[in-house]
Design a protein around this motif. Structure first.
Motif, PDB file in Angstrom:
ATOM      1  N   GLY A   1      -1.792  16.367 -54.270  1.00 53.52           N
ATOM      2  CA  GLY A   1      -1.442  15.686 -53.159  1.00 53.52           C
ATOM      3  C   GLY A   1      -1.803  14.240 -53.363  1.00 53.52           C
ATOM      4  O   GLY A   1      -2.107  14.112 -53.330  1.00 53.52           O
ATOM      5  N   VAL A   2      -0.520  13.990 -52.883  1.00 52.38           N
ATOM      6  CA  VAL A   2      -0.026  12.563 -52.493  1.00 52.38           C
ATOM      7  C   VAL A   2      -0.445  12.033 -51.388  1.00 52.38           C
ATOM      8  O   VAL A   2       0.169  12.170 -50.569  1.00 52.38           O
TER       9      VAL A   2
ATOM     10  N   GLU B   1      -2.810   7.511 -52.998  1.00 49.11           N
ATOM     11  CA  GLU B   1      -4.080   8.439 -53.969  1.00 49.11           C
ATOM     12  C   GLU B   1      -3.779   9.569 -53.901  1.00 49.11           C
ATOM     13  O   GLU B   1      -2.590  10.087 -53.684  1.00 49.11           O
ATOM     14  N   VAL B   2      -3.495  10.298 -55.257  1.00 52.63           N
ATOM     15  CA  VAL B   2      -3.501  11.385 -55.589  1.00 52.63           C
ATOM     16  C   VAL B   2      -4.634  12.425 -56.224  1.00 52.63           C
ATOM     17  O   VAL B   2      -5.369  11.935 -57.097  1.00 52.63           O
ATOM     18  N   ARG B   3      -4.663  13.686 -55.989  1.00 53.53           N
ATOM     19  CA  ARG B   3      -5.538  13.982 -55.915  1.00 53.53           C
ATOM     20  C   ARG B   3      -5.447  15.883 -56.556  1.00 53.53           C
ATOM     21  O   ARG B   3      -4.327  16.246 -55.235  1.00 53.53           O
ATOM     22  N   ILE B   4      -5.899  16.487 -57.135  1.00 54.51           N
ATOM     23  CA  ILE B   4      -5.625  18.175 -57.510  1.00 54.51           C
ATOM     24  C   ILE B   4      -6.216  18.800 -56.242  1.00 54.51           C
ATOM     25  O   ILE B   4      -7.576  19.176 -55.770  1.00 54.51           O
ATOM     26  N   GLN B   5      -5.539  19.090 -55.334  1.00 46.76           N
ATOM     27  CA  GLN B   5      -6.622  19.924 -53.981  1.00 46.76           C
ATOM     28  C   GLN B   5      -6.023  22.083 -54.270  1.00 46.76           C
ATOM     29  O   GLN B   5      -4.978  22.201 -54.883  1.00 46.76           O
ATOM     30  N   ASN B   6      -7.224  22.573 -53.904  1.00 43.38           N
ATOM     31  CA  ASN B   6      -6.693  23.948 -53.814  1.00 43.38           C
ATOM     32  C   ASN B   6      -6.834  24.199 -52.596  1.00 43.38           C
ATOM     33  O   ASN B   6      -6.627  23.666 -51.315  1.00 43.38           O
TER      34      ASN B   6
END
Length: 302
Positions: free
Chosen positions: A109-110, A94-99
């Motif tokens: 974040g992977v 999962e690849v997410r753009i995190q604050n």
């Protein structure tokens, strides 16, 4: 000559040291180790918010690369990022753009998946965006704008109704009319109540009279029922006798039509009819002669 050579050596050493410091500073700022290689991957997002090139990439929380490119691709955003070589990403990662900061700082974040197969360098993942402060501020701004629009609508409604000078007069007139209707309803109830009570008493008295009458008539009705039952029994007996008489009459008629018995023979024999007719005519002639000439009786003795 010696001093000049010494100066050149010092200058050269200073330049080499400066270059080494510069190169080391660049690697330090990029948080990379000299000679370290990496693999490139991509991720597609609907939007990337405040993500920028150079933002860190963390794999399972460990910093392992950086964002290298951000570009529109149709209706989505294609983000390129690098991961240190040797870090292999499963295909279901999962690849997410995190604050990561109060000022809207972001990172990629992977989170490694559990698949046995690994994605090849250059593969593209489907990414998601975690809502952060920027999105919260945007949602708050939208909520504030909607609240302002609602306040304006309420204010316009108030200005169009309660805010008008004639509104109070209309409300007072409406209240006065309602009070008048209530008073009339009270008076009507007071006038009708005695009549309703009198009607209820009359109805109860009428019901008692009807009940007494029914009680007195019960024996008569019972006798009438008994008489009716007796009359019905007699009628049934009479009907049975009539059926028997009809059957006997049908038998007699059948015998007469068949010529059986004396009556049947008389009905079917025409000779008797002619003889009776002749006798009646002779008697009629005799009676007429007796009426005109009298009766002349001759007696012969022998």
């Amino acid at each position: 000559m010696t001093s000049s050579r010494t100066q050149n050596t010092v200058v050269g050493a200073f330049v080499v040291g400066a270059l080494a410091v510069l190169i080391g500073g660049v690697y330090f700022l990029k948080e990379r180790t000299p000679g370290q290689s990496s693999d490139a991957y991509f991720a597609k997002f609907e939007q990337v918010s405040t993500l920028q090139e150079g933002d860190p990439v963390k794999v399972n929380g460990v910093k392992s690369g950086r964002v290298t490119s951000i570009a529109l691709e149709g209706r989505s955003v294609r983000v390129g990022f690098t991961v240190d070589r040797g870090v292999r990403l499963p295909k279901d990662s999962e690849v997410r753009i995190q604050n990561i900061g109060l000022m809207g700082e972001r990172q990629l974040g992977v989170r490694m998946g559990a698949a046995a197969e690994f994605a090849e360098p250059g593969s593209t993942f489907d990414g998601t965006l975690d809502a952060g402060i920027a999105e919260a501020m945007g949602a708050a701004g939208e909520a504030i704008a909607e609240a302002e629009a609602l306040v304006r609508s309420v204010r316009a409604a108030v200005d169009g109704t309660i805010g008008k000078p004639e509104f109070a007069g209309r409300v007072n007139n409406l209240l006065a009319t309602a009070e008048g209707i209530a008073a009339r309803m009270d008076k009507l109830a007071a006038d009708v109540d005695p009549q309703v009570r009198e009607g209820a008493r009359s109805f109860r008295a009428t019901g008692k009279i009807a009940e007494d009458f029914a009680r007195r008539q019960t024996p008569r009705l019972d006798r009438m029922a008994e008489d009716g039952a007796e009359a019905a029994a007699r009628a049934r007996a009479l009907a049975e006798r009539g059926e028997k008489a009809a059957q006997s009459l049908e038998e007699i008629l059948a015998k007469l039509n068949a010529g059986r018995g004396t009556a049947g023979a008389l009905l079917n024999d025409t000779t008797l009819h002619r003889d009776l007719t002749a006798a009646v005519r002779s008697a009629d002639s005799l009676f007429r002669s007796m009426r005109t000439k009298g009766l002349d009786v001759n007696v012969d003795l022998f």
